[in-house]
Design a protein around this motif. Structure first.
Motif, PDB file in Angstrom:
ATOM      1  N   ARG A 198      40.934  41.185  35.512  1.00  0.00           N
ATOM      2  CA  ARG A 198      40.265  41.846  34.397  1.00  0.00           C
ATOM      3  C   ARG A 198      39.612  43.148  34.859  1.00  0.00           C
ATOM      4  O   ARG A 198      39.681  44.167  34.173  1.00  0.00           O
ATOM      5  N   HIS A 205      41.414  50.676  34.817  1.00  0.00           N
ATOM      6  CA  HIS A 205      42.552  51.555  34.496  1.00  0.00           C
ATOM      7  C   HIS A 205      42.539  51.928  33.018  1.00  0.00           C
ATOM      8  O   HIS A 205      42.777  53.085  32.653  1.00  0.00           O
ATOM      9  N   ALA A 206      42.236  50.962  32.160  1.00  0.00           N
ATOM     10  CA  ALA A 206      42.204  51.219  30.721  1.00  0.00           C
ATOM     11  C   ALA A 206      41.131  52.241  30.365  1.00  0.00           C
ATOM     12  O   ALA A 206      41.359  53.150  29.560  1.00  0.00           O
ATOM     13  N   ALA A 223      49.352  51.773  29.957  1.00  0.00           N
ATOM     14  CA  ALA A 223      48.564  50.916  30.850  1.00  0.00           C
ATOM     15  C   ALA A 223      49.441  50.056  31.747  1.00  0.00           C
ATOM     16  O   ALA A 223      48.988  49.567  32.789  1.00  0.00           O
ATOM     17  N   ASP A 256      40.418  45.452  24.806  1.00  0.00           N
ATOM     18  CA  ASP A 256      41.205  44.231  24.934  1.00  0.00           C
ATOM     19  C   ASP A 256      42.661  44.459  24.532  1.00  0.00           C
ATOM     20  O   ASP A 256      43.575  43.847  25.110  1.00  0.00           O
ATOM     21  N   THR A 300      44.236  46.137  27.639  1.00  0.00           N
ATOM     22  CA  THR A 300      44.298  45.355  28.881  1.00  0.00           C
ATOM     23  C   THR A 300      45.055  44.039  28.752  1.00  0.00           C
ATOM     24  O   THR A 300      45.297  43.371  29.751  1.00  0.00           O
ATOM     25  N   ALA A 330      42.330  45.834  35.387  1.00  0.00           N
ATOM     26  CA  ALA A 330      42.904  46.252  34.113  1.00  0.00           C
ATOM     27  C   ALA A 330      41.922  47.091  33.313  1.00  0.00           C
ATOM     28  O   ALA A 330      42.288  48.117  32.717  1.00  0.00           O
ATOM     29  N   GLU A 331      40.665  46.685  33.285  1.00  0.00           N
ATOM     30  CA  GLU A 331      39.676  47.419  32.500  1.00  0.00           C
ATOM     31  C   GLU A 331      39.358  48.773  33.124  1.00  0.00           C
ATOM     32  O   GLU A 331      39.152  49.763  32.397  1.00  0.00           O
ATOM     33  N   ARG A 368      48.031  51.915  25.336  1.00  0.00           N
ATOM     34  CA  ARG A 368      48.412  50.529  25.614  1.00  0.00           C
ATOM     35  C   ARG A 368      49.760  50.476  26.328  1.00  0.00           C
ATOM     36  O   ARG A 368      49.951  49.676  27.263  1.00  0.00           O
ATOM     37  N   ARG A 371      46.930  42.199  32.092  1.00  0.00           N
ATOM     38  CA  ARG A 371      46.363  40.960  32.611  1.00  0.00           C
ATOM     39  C   ARG A 371      47.321  39.779  32.454  1.00  0.00           C
ATOM     40  O   ARG A 371      47.531  39.009  33.387  1.00  0.00           O
ATOM     41  N   ARG A 424      47.236  41.453  36.618  1.00  0.00           N
ATOM     42  CA  ARG A 424      46.102  42.178  37.170  1.00  0.00           C
ATOM     43  C   ARG A 424      44.791  41.486  36.803  1.00  0.00           C
ATOM     44  O   ARG A 424      44.700  40.830  35.761  1.00  0.00           O
TER      45      ARG A 424
END
Length: 247
Positions: free
Chosen positions: A112, A118-119, A154, A98, A101, A115-116, A151, A105, A110
């Motif tokens: 969820r 890619h994270a 991202a 979290d 992302t 984003a997740e 972070r 987000r 982006r």
């Protein structure tokens, strides 16, 4: 064209000149190391580039745009710049996933799922894929700093600023963060890093800038600046570093 160009930067805090007509140019895919004693202006320079501190004079250009001009939206600019502080500044109530992302987000819009995905890819790459659900207080300092760098990455920044990212770490944890920065250099990430790790600056930077009194006193390739500095103040600083066994 330079990715980042700083011209005549001046910043005064409480009557003290912290940046004094400072010039800096960073090419795309270049790693620039800022060295100098505490109080020389390294951190202030990074904060000004990220528009966290207002300039008293001078201009900053990113990709040819004057981002220091009046009326420029700093939030729009910061979407293209990643900044990692010496303190990790992770949100303690959010998991690693979290934390990473949140900005993609909330700021970049982006989904969820995007984003997740890619994270998780980035976390896997730095050896923290299995810690995605952990909270910051369950991580070592080195792990937290790697999450802080992830972070910033991202958001796919054009420029990554690193402010003494190893200074708060135990010596045995420094290596894992420096290894990540080496990997980012190999990928072509454009970085400006303020550091007291002289050996690392010598080994990883394309250009080293020695700051003193808010000015860039000398700039050069690592081999030149560390091996044959031309300015007396640079030679004096490096002599003390060598005497202390840090180079």
């Amino acid at each position: 064209m330079a990715l980042l160009r700083c011209r005549g930067l001046r910043k005064v805090f409480g009557g003290q000149v912290v940046l004094d007509q400072l010039d800096l140019t960073v090419a795309e895919h270049e790693v620039v190391a800022l060295i100098g004693a505490s109080g020389s202006g390294k951190s202030t320079l990074l904060r000004c580039v990220n528009l966290l501190d207002d300039l008293d004079d001078g201009t900053i250009e990113l990709d040819g745009e004057e981002i220091s001009a009046p009326g420029v939206d700093p939030d729009r600019v910061r979407r293209r710049i990643g900044l990692v502080f010496q303190a990790y500044n992770l949100f303690p109530h959010l998991s690693v996933l979290d934390n990473v992302t949140l900005a993609p987000r909330r700021v970049h819009g982006r989904s969820r799922a995007q984003a997740e995905a890619h994270a998780r890819e980035l976390l896997d790459r730095v050896g923290l894929g299995d810690r995605a659900g952990a909270y910051p207080d369950r991580l070592s300092g080195g792990q937290q700093q790697r999450v802080a760098i992830v972070r910033a990455l991202a958001n796919n920044p054009r420029l990554l600023l690193l402010d003494e990212v190893t200074s708060a770490l135990d010596p045995e944890l420094v290596g894992e963060v420096l290894a990540l920065i080496r990997d980012l250099k190999a990928d072509g990430t454009t970085m400006v890093l303020a550091t007291h790790e002289m050996t690392f600056a010598r080994d990883v930077a394309d250009q080293v800038c020695f700051l003193d009194g808010g000015r860039v006193i000398e700039t050069g390739a690592p081999q030149q600046l560390f091996g044959a500095p031309t300015q007396p103040r640079t030679r004096q600083f490096l002599a003390r570093i060598i005497e202390a066994g840090r180079l």
